[in-house]
Design a protein around this motif. Structure first.
Motif, PDB file in Angstrom:
ATOM      1  N   ILE A 157      34.999  -5.901 -19.330  1.00  0.00           N
ATOM      2  CA  ILE A 157      36.176  -5.125 -18.926  1.00  0.00           C
ATOM      3  C   ILE A 157      36.738  -5.682 -17.612  1.00  0.00           C
ATOM      4  O   ILE A 157      37.942  -5.610 -17.366  1.00  0.00           O
ATOM      5  CB  ILE A 157      35.880  -3.612 -18.817  1.00  0.00           C
ATOM      6  CG1 ILE A 157      37.194  -2.830 -18.735  1.00  0.00           C
ATOM      7  CG2 ILE A 157      34.919  -3.314 -17.677  1.00  0.00           C
ATOM      8  CD1 ILE A 157      37.046  -1.329 -18.880  1.00  0.00           C
ATOM      9  N   ASP A 158      35.876  -6.295 -16.799  1.00  0.00           N
ATOM     10  CA  ASP A 158      36.336  -6.926 -15.568  1.00  0.00           C
ATOM     11  C   ASP A 158      37.215  -8.135 -15.862  1.00  0.00           C
ATOM     12  O   ASP A 158      38.214  -8.371 -15.177  1.00  0.00           O
ATOM     13  CB  ASP A 158      35.156  -7.303 -14.664  1.00  0.00           C
ATOM     14  CG  ASP A 158      34.094  -8.139 -15.362  1.00  0.00           C
ATOM     15  OD1 ASP A 158      33.927  -8.028 -16.599  1.00  0.00           O
ATOM     16  OD2 ASP A 158      33.397  -8.910 -14.667  1.00  0.00           O
ATOM     17  N   GLU A 159      36.880  -8.887 -16.918  1.00  0.00           N
ATOM     18  CA  GLU A 159      37.734 -10.008 -17.332  1.00  0.00           C
ATOM     19  C   GLU A 159      39.078  -9.503 -17.828  1.00  0.00           C
ATOM     20  O   GLU A 159      40.114 -10.131 -17.584  1.00  0.00           O
ATOM     21  CB  GLU A 159      37.064 -10.845 -18.426  1.00  0.00           C
ATOM     22  CG  GLU A 159      36.239 -11.989 -17.917  1.00  0.00           C
ATOM     23  CD  GLU A 159      34.853 -11.577 -17.458  1.00  0.00           C
ATOM     24  OE1 GLU A 159      34.223 -12.361 -16.745  1.00  0.00           O
ATOM     25  OE2 GLU A 159      34.406 -10.466 -17.789  1.00  0.00           O
ATOM     26  N   VAL A 160      39.079  -8.393 -18.539  1.00  0.00           N
ATOM     27  CA  VAL A 160      40.335  -7.831 -19.040  1.00  0.00           C
ATOM     28  C   VAL A 160      41.237  -7.476 -17.862  1.00  0.00           C
ATOM     29  O   VAL A 160      42.411  -7.863 -17.819  1.00  0.00           O
ATOM     30  CB  VAL A 160      40.084  -6.599 -19.941  1.00  0.00           C
ATOM     31  CG1 VAL A 160      41.400  -5.947 -20.347  1.00  0.00           C
ATOM     32  CG2 VAL A 160      39.272  -6.991 -21.172  1.00  0.00           C
ATOM     33  N   ALA A 195      32.913 -11.537  -3.347  1.00  0.00           N
ATOM     34  CA  ALA A 195      32.788 -10.306  -4.132  1.00  0.00           C
ATOM     35  C   ALA A 195      31.655 -10.426  -5.145  1.00  0.00           C
ATOM     36  O   ALA A 195      30.902  -9.470  -5.358  1.00  0.00           O
ATOM     37  CB  ALA A 195      34.108  -9.991  -4.835  1.00  0.00           C
ATOM     38  N   ASP A 196      31.528 -11.589  -5.750  1.00  0.00           N
ATOM     39  CA  ASP A 196      30.466 -11.807  -6.741  1.00  0.00           C
ATOM     40  C   ASP A 196      29.076 -11.670  -6.115  1.00  0.00           C
ATOM     41  O   ASP A 196      28.150 -11.182  -6.758  1.00  0.00           O
ATOM     42  CB  ASP A 196      30.629 -13.185  -7.378  1.00  0.00           C
ATOM     43  CG  ASP A 196      29.651 -13.430  -8.501  1.00  0.00           C
ATOM     44  OD1 ASP A 196      29.705 -12.686  -9.502  1.00  0.00           O
ATOM     45  OD2 ASP A 196      28.822 -14.355  -8.380  1.00  0.00           O
ATOM     46  N   ARG A 197      28.948 -12.068  -4.863  1.00  0.00           N
ATOM     47  CA  ARG A 197      27.648 -12.015  -4.183  1.00  0.00           C
ATOM     48  C   ARG A 197      27.264 -10.599  -3.740  1.00  0.00           C
ATOM     49  O   ARG A 197      26.166 -10.396  -3.232  1.00  0.00           O
ATOM     50  CB  ARG A 197      27.640 -12.969  -2.982  1.00  0.00           C
ATOM     51  CG  ARG A 197      27.590 -14.425  -3.398  1.00  0.00           C
ATOM     52  CD  ARG A 197      27.404 -15.353  -2.217  1.00  0.00           C
ATOM     53  NE  ARG A 197      28.492 -15.331  -1.257  1.00  0.00           N
ATOM     54  CZ  ARG A 197      29.615 -16.038  -1.356  1.00  0.00           C
ATOM     55  NH1 ARG A 197      29.797 -16.849  -2.389  1.00  0.00           N
ATOM     56  NH2 ARG A 197      30.550 -15.952  -0.435  1.00  0.00           N
ATOM     57  N   ARG A 198      28.130  -9.631  -3.950  1.00  0.00           N
ATOM     58  CA  ARG A 198      27.794  -8.244  -3.600  1.00  0.00           C
ATOM     59  C   ARG A 198      26.655  -7.718  -4.475  1.00  0.00           C
ATOM     60  O   ARG A 198      25.903  -6.857  -4.047  1.00  0.00           O
ATOM     61  CB  ARG A 198      29.014  -7.333  -3.798  1.00  0.00           C
ATOM     62  CG  ARG A 198      30.097  -7.521  -2.777  1.00  0.00           C
ATOM     63  CD  ARG A 198      31.296  -6.682  -3.124  1.00  0.00           C
ATOM     64  NE  ARG A 198      30.932  -5.281  -3.323  1.00  0.00           N
ATOM     65  CZ  ARG A 198      31.570  -4.262  -2.783  1.00  0.00           C
ATOM     66  NH1 ARG A 198      32.622  -4.472  -2.022  1.00  0.00           N
ATOM     67  NH2 ARG A 198      31.190  -3.027  -3.022  1.00  0.00           N
ATOM     68  N   VAL A 249      31.216  -6.462  -9.521  1.00  0.00           N
ATOM     69  CA  VAL A 249      31.467  -6.918 -10.893  1.00  0.00           C
ATOM     70  C   VAL A 249      32.971  -6.911 -11.158  1.00  0.00           C
ATOM     71  O   VAL A 249      33.515  -7.855 -11.748  1.00  0.00           O
ATOM     72  CB  VAL A 249      30.731  -6.028 -11.918  1.00  0.00           C
ATOM     73  CG1 VAL A 249      31.161  -6.335 -13.339  1.00  0.00           C
ATOM     74  CG2 VAL A 249      29.225  -6.178 -11.770  1.00  0.00           C
ATOM     75  N   MET A 250      33.655  -5.864 -10.714  1.00  0.00           N
ATOM     76  CA  MET A 250      35.097  -5.757 -10.926  1.00  0.00           C
ATOM     77  C   MET A 250      35.892  -6.586  -9.918  1.00  0.00           C
ATOM     78  O   MET A 250      36.831  -7.291 -10.291  1.00  0.00           O
ATOM     79  CB  MET A 250      35.539  -4.287 -10.836  1.00  0.00           C
ATOM     80  CG  MET A 250      35.109  -3.419 -11.983  1.00  0.00           C
ATOM     81  SD  MET A 250      35.828  -3.862 -13.575  1.00  0.00           S
ATOM     82  CE  MET A 250      37.568  -3.580 -13.291  1.00  0.00           C
ATOM     83  N   ILE A 251      35.512  -6.497  -8.653  1.00  0.00           N
ATOM     84  CA  ILE A 251      36.327  -7.086  -7.584  1.00  0.00           C
ATOM     85  C   ILE A 251      36.452  -8.598  -7.710  1.00  0.00           C
ATOM     86  O   ILE A 251      37.539  -9.147  -7.477  1.00  0.00           O
ATOM     87  CB  ILE A 251      35.777  -6.682  -6.197  1.00  0.00           C
ATOM     88  CG1 ILE A 251      35.918  -5.159  -5.999  1.00  0.00           C
ATOM     89  CG2 ILE A 251      36.503  -7.425  -5.078  1.00  0.00           C
ATOM     90  CD1 ILE A 251      35.176  -4.625  -4.783  1.00  0.00           C
ATOM     91  N   ALA A 283      40.047 -13.187  -8.765  1.00  0.00           N
ATOM     92  CA  ALA A 283      40.318 -14.344  -9.623  1.00  0.00           C
ATOM     93  C   ALA A 283      41.658 -14.188 -10.328  1.00  0.00           C
ATOM     94  O   ALA A 283      42.425 -15.149 -10.456  1.00  0.00           O
ATOM     95  CB  ALA A 283      39.192 -14.523 -10.653  1.00  0.00           C
ATOM     96  N   GLY A 284      41.968 -12.959 -10.766  1.00  0.00           N
ATOM     97  CA  GLY A 284      43.258 -12.697 -11.404  1.00  0.00           C
ATOM     98  C   GLY A 284      44.425 -12.891 -10.449  1.00  0.00           C
ATOM     99  O   GLY A 284      45.453 -13.463 -10.814  1.00  0.00           O
TER     100      GLY A 284
END
Length: 164
Positions: free
Chosen positions: A74-77, A127-130, A136-138, A143-144
């Motif tokens: 859902i994060d990719e969406v 954000a990924d390193r959180r 997960v979302m941020i 990236a978007g």
């Protein structure tokens, strides 16, 4: 229901590369949403899927050691739709009909989003390193955003020589 939304109705179970499958399905749905209601509807859908994403990812991953599971897409969406908002807005401002979303716009948004989502530069990586549900979302939202900007920069670079 939380799991179903997190895996975006099964897209996250596709192999290999569930994130890429989730992004591809997001592009197809994003183009359909744009066709139905142009930029305004895509913007509303993006806000909704982002808010729902934060909620369901937090609930679904509660207690998990690693909440950033590959089947959660859902994060990719949400991130992919942010990337699509940029060309969608441009086409809407130009007065193009909703059924006209030229392929370079959505293809560039897809490839730039996947690039930034995999590469994870700067704020995306931070954000990924959180390592929490919000991260997960941020990371995909960043990236978007970067993908949307890169898409518009590429479009500008392509069209400037044509105007000279």
């Amino acid at each position: 229901m939380e799991r179903l939304l997190c895996i975006w109705f099964g897209a996250g179970l596709l192999r290999p590369a569930p994130g890429t499958w989730g992004s591809a399905i997001a592009v197809a749905l994003g183009l359909l949403i744009h066709r139905i209601g142009n930029f305004p509807l895509l913007a509303v859908a993006t806000v909704i899927v982002t808010a729902v994403g934060f909620w369901v990812v937090a609930r679904h991953t509660k207690g998990m050691a690693d909440p950033d599971r590959s089947e959660i897409v859902i994060d990719e969406v949400a991130g992919q739709w942010i990337a699509l908002l940029f060309p969608s807005f441009g086409f809407w401002m130009m007065g193009l009909p909703a059924d006209n979303f030229p392929y370079p716009g959505w293809v560039a948004a897809f490839f730039f989003f996947r690039l930034f989502d995999i590469w994870k530069p700067w704020l995306v990586g931070r954000a990924d390193r959180r390592h929490d549900a919000a991260g997960v979302m941020i990371d995909d939202l960043w990236a978007g955003l970067f993908a949307g900007i890169a898409t518009m920069v590429a479009a500008t670079a392509y069209h400037i020589p044509m105007m000279l």
